[in-house]
Motif scaffolding. Sequence first.
Motif, PDB file in Angstrom:
ATOM      1  N   ARG A 245       0.836  -1.209   0.000  1.00 19.81           N
ATOM      2  CA  ARG A 245       0.000   0.000   0.000  1.00 19.81           C
ATOM      3  C   ARG A 245       0.871   1.259   0.000  1.00 19.81           C
ATOM      4  NH1 ARG A 245      -5.501  -0.497   1.812  1.00 19.81           N
ATOM      5  NH2 ARG A 245      -6.059  -2.702   2.049  1.00 19.81           N
ATOM      6  N   ALA A 246       1.980   1.203   0.746  1.00 17.62           N
ATOM      7  CA  ALA A 246       2.895   2.352   0.773  1.00 17.62           C
ATOM      8  C   ALA A 246       3.448   2.617  -0.625  1.00 17.62           C
ATOM      9  CB  ALA A 246       4.025   2.081   1.761  1.00 17.62           C
ATOM     10  N   TYR A 247       3.877   1.546  -1.297  1.00 25.07           N
ATOM     11  CA  TYR A 247       4.425   1.706  -2.645  1.00 25.07           C
ATOM     12  C   TYR A 247       3.359   2.226  -3.607  1.00 25.07           C
ATOM     13  CZ  TYR A 247       6.659   0.523  -7.091  1.00 25.07           C
ATOM     14  OH  TYR A 247       7.210   0.593  -8.353  1.00 25.07           O
ATOM     15  N   GLY A 248       2.147   1.668  -3.514  1.00 23.24           N
ATOM     16  CA  GLY A 248       1.069   2.111  -4.394  1.00 23.24           C
ATOM     17  C   GLY A 248       0.731   3.581  -4.191  1.00 23.24           C
ATOM     18  N   THR A 249       0.734   4.016  -2.943  1.00 25.40           N
ATOM     19  CA  THR A 249       0.446   5.433  -2.664  1.00 25.40           C
ATOM     20  C   THR A 249       1.506   6.333  -3.282  1.00 25.40           C
ATOM     21  OG1 THR A 249      -0.638   4.826  -0.591  1.00 25.40           O
ATOM     22  CG2 THR A 249       0.053   7.126  -0.842  1.00 25.40           C
ATOM     23  N   LEU A 250       2.761   5.948  -3.123  1.00 23.67           N
ATOM     24  CA  LEU A 250       3.831   6.771  -3.697  1.00 23.67           C
ATOM     25  C   LEU A 250       3.759   6.793  -5.221  1.00 23.67           C
ATOM     26  CD1 LEU A 250       6.868   5.747  -1.438  1.00 23.67           C
ATOM     27  CD2 LEU A 250       5.594   7.890  -1.377  1.00 23.67           C
ATOM     28  N   ARG A 251       3.374   5.682  -5.841  1.00 20.32           N
ATOM     29  CA  ARG A 251       3.314   5.641  -7.305  1.00 20.32           C
ATOM     30  C   ARG A 251       2.184   6.496  -7.868  1.00 20.32           C
ATOM     31  NH1 ARG A 251       5.328   1.846 -10.784  1.00 20.32           N
ATOM     32  NH2 ARG A 251       4.557   3.380 -12.278  1.00 20.32           N
ATOM     33  N   TYR A 252       1.060   6.631  -7.104  1.00 23.24           N
ATOM     34  CA  TYR A 252      -0.117   7.232  -7.743  1.00 23.24           C
ATOM     35  C   TYR A 252      -0.740   8.417  -7.001  1.00 23.24           C
ATOM     36  CZ  TYR A 252       0.347   2.982 -10.438  1.00 23.24           C
ATOM     37  OH  TYR A 252       0.858   1.990 -11.243  1.00 23.24           O
ATOM     38  N   ALA A 253      -0.239   8.766  -5.812  1.00 24.49           N
ATOM     39  CA  ALA A 253      -0.823   9.894  -5.074  1.00 24.49           C
ATOM     40  C   ALA A 253      -0.623  11.203  -5.840  1.00 24.49           C
ATOM     41  CB  ALA A 253      -0.188   9.990  -3.692  1.00 24.49           C
ATOM     42  N   ARG A 254      -1.579  12.091  -5.694  1.00 22.50           N
ATOM     43  CA  ARG A 254      -1.507  13.426  -6.328  1.00 22.50           C
ATOM     44  C   ARG A 254      -1.129  14.507  -5.346  1.00 22.50           C
ATOM     45  NH1 ARG A 254      -1.110  10.074 -10.301  1.00 22.50           N
ATOM     46  NH2 ARG A 254      -1.712  10.970 -12.305  1.00 22.50           N
ATOM     47  N   SER A 255      -1.020  14.167  -4.070  1.00 24.53           N
ATOM     48  CA  SER A 255      -0.617  15.143  -3.049  1.00 24.53           C
ATOM     49  C   SER A 255       0.022  14.368  -1.895  1.00 24.53           C
ATOM     50  CB  SER A 255      -1.838  15.929  -2.557  1.00 24.53           C
ATOM     51  OG  SER A 255      -1.475  16.782  -1.488  1.00 24.53           O
ATOM     52  N   LEU A 256       1.199  14.813  -1.469  1.00 29.59           N
ATOM     53  CA  LEU A 256       1.909  14.150  -0.367  1.00 29.59           C
ATOM     54  C   LEU A 256       2.532  15.196   0.543  1.00 29.59           C
ATOM     55  CD1 LEU A 256       3.955  11.352  -2.217  1.00 29.59           C
ATOM     56  CD2 LEU A 256       2.151  10.951  -0.517  1.00 29.59           C
ATOM     57  N   THR A 257       2.179  15.149   1.833  1.00 27.46           N
ATOM     58  CA  THR A 257       2.911  16.004   2.773  1.00 27.46           C
ATOM     59  C   THR A 257       4.293  15.392   2.982  1.00 27.46           C
ATOM     60  OG1 THR A 257       2.220  14.798   4.756  1.00 27.46           O
ATOM     61  CG2 THR A 257       0.751  16.555   3.963  1.00 27.46           C
TER      62      THR A 257
ATOM     63  N   ALA B  57       3.364  22.593  -2.411  1.00 30.65           N
ATOM     64  CA  ALA B  57       4.518  21.717  -2.186  1.00 30.65           C
ATOM     65  C   ALA B  57       4.081  20.248  -2.169  1.00 30.65           C
ATOM     66  CB  ALA B  57       5.207  22.075  -0.880  1.00 30.65           C
ATOM     67  N   SER B  58       2.931  19.960  -1.562  1.00 23.73           N
ATOM     68  CA  SER B  58       2.445  18.577  -1.510  1.00 23.73           C
ATOM     69  C   SER B  58       2.151  18.052  -2.910  1.00 23.73           C
ATOM     70  CB  SER B  58       1.184  18.497  -0.635  1.00 23.73           C
ATOM     71  OG  SER B  58       1.491  18.775   0.712  1.00 23.73           O
ATOM     72  N   VAL B  59       1.575  18.909  -3.755  1.00 23.45           N
ATOM     73  CA  VAL B  59       1.285  18.496  -5.140  1.00 23.45           C
ATOM     74  C   VAL B  59       2.582  18.273  -5.919  1.00 23.45           C
ATOM     75  CG1 VAL B  59       0.250  19.243  -7.319  1.00 23.45           C
ATOM     76  CG2 VAL B  59      -0.971  19.628  -5.152  1.00 23.45           C
ATOM     77  N   ALA B  60       3.529  19.214  -5.786  1.00 21.80           N
ATOM     78  CA  ALA B  60       4.810  19.086  -6.503  1.00 21.80           C
ATOM     79  C   ALA B  60       5.597  17.880  -5.996  1.00 21.80           C
ATOM     80  CB  ALA B  60       5.627  20.366  -6.322  1.00 21.80           C
ATOM     81  N   ARG B  61       5.535  17.638  -4.704  1.00 22.71           N
ATOM     82  CA  ARG B  61       6.252  16.486  -4.119  1.00 22.71           C
ATOM     83  C   ARG B  61       5.701  15.173  -4.685  1.00 22.71           C
ATOM     84  NH1 ARG B  61       5.330  17.796   0.693  1.00 22.71           N
ATOM     85  NH2 ARG B  61       7.321  18.830   1.094  1.00 22.71           N
TER      86      ARG B  61
END
Length: 361
Positions: free
Chosen positions: A275-287, A341-345
């Motif tokens: 789930r962690a890997y999937g979130t990093l691959r496809y999330a559109r915003s990350l703090t 920043a979350s979107v760019a990250r």
Amino acid sequence: MIDFTLLPDGGTRWLDGSGEHPEIVLSTRVRLARNVEGFAFTTRARDGERLRVLGQLRDAMPKVPSLRGGVILRVDELATPDRQLLHERHLVSRELAGLDGTLAVRTGAALLLADDVSVMVNEEDHLRLQAMRSGFDPAGAFGAATALDDELGRHVPYAWHGEFGFLTACPTNTGTGLRASVLIHLPGLVLTKEISKVLAGLQQMGLTYRGLYGEGSEVVGNYFQVSNQTTLGKSEGELLDQLSRVVRHVVEREEEARHVLLRDAGYIIEDKLWRAYGTLRYARSLTFDEAMNYLSGVRLALSLKLLGSPSVYTLNKLLIHCQAAHVAQYDGRATLSDGDASVARARFVRDALAADVGSHG
């Protein structure tokens, strides 16, 4: 904005994923505190004195083999985002960069960056000689730092006392002036709730731990910086030997904890890490905290062979480039709001992981 292509390796050779136990130990650093004889310590020195200290280092550079080809950055002449970038790359401390909110950047504050060593100038001490290595490599880092120390000491007179050793601004650094530290990833011990016992054991052995950025920083993403606490009363070899023995023991405890996790909660751990890997691959915003925690999970999954990629180098690079100033640089701006920043990250992480997948077919 600062152009890192002008610096040797952009100052990030220590991220390359080489060295011993690179999936658990990110880096090893040895730092030597030195002061120049005849000058007041940095915090009490006048601007002119600090500039003369910098001048002595600049004059010595061509005569010191370890510093040939190096560049000097006047930190006191850089804008705040550039100073933040240097700090995020672990090249300068918050104090030298003037980022702690209580002290302005000192006149004469500078960074000398050479091929595999660096020098912070006019930090708490006049000179902080540094060598960083990827993975667990105390001998390599110490060898590079002491070579620079010996070469530079022939041209710059150090403040020295026959009884106390190298004189430093803080008494806890007096003696050898040596601080050796490792940046280590301990999710297994955190998840099995064994971490408090291990950290208490470190302190009993005369070591200390801090967060990702050393003194005053919080632990995030299960990354701990472990270092010796005192420098007086033991030789450099004894200090390094003690740190090495304790870190090897901590690595063994971490490996045992990971085996326990797989044995007792295999599918739960596997699901959590995918789930962690999937979130990093496809999330559109990350703090930032989200990114650090998910990257911690992916790093653990890689070491457990649950994932075949990304590489350790890619994970190390993401650790640095997910921070605020790097994200802003990636987006082509000096600073970003938290939301931007979350979107760019998230975009940077997606691109980096996609490129890694592409490079591995």
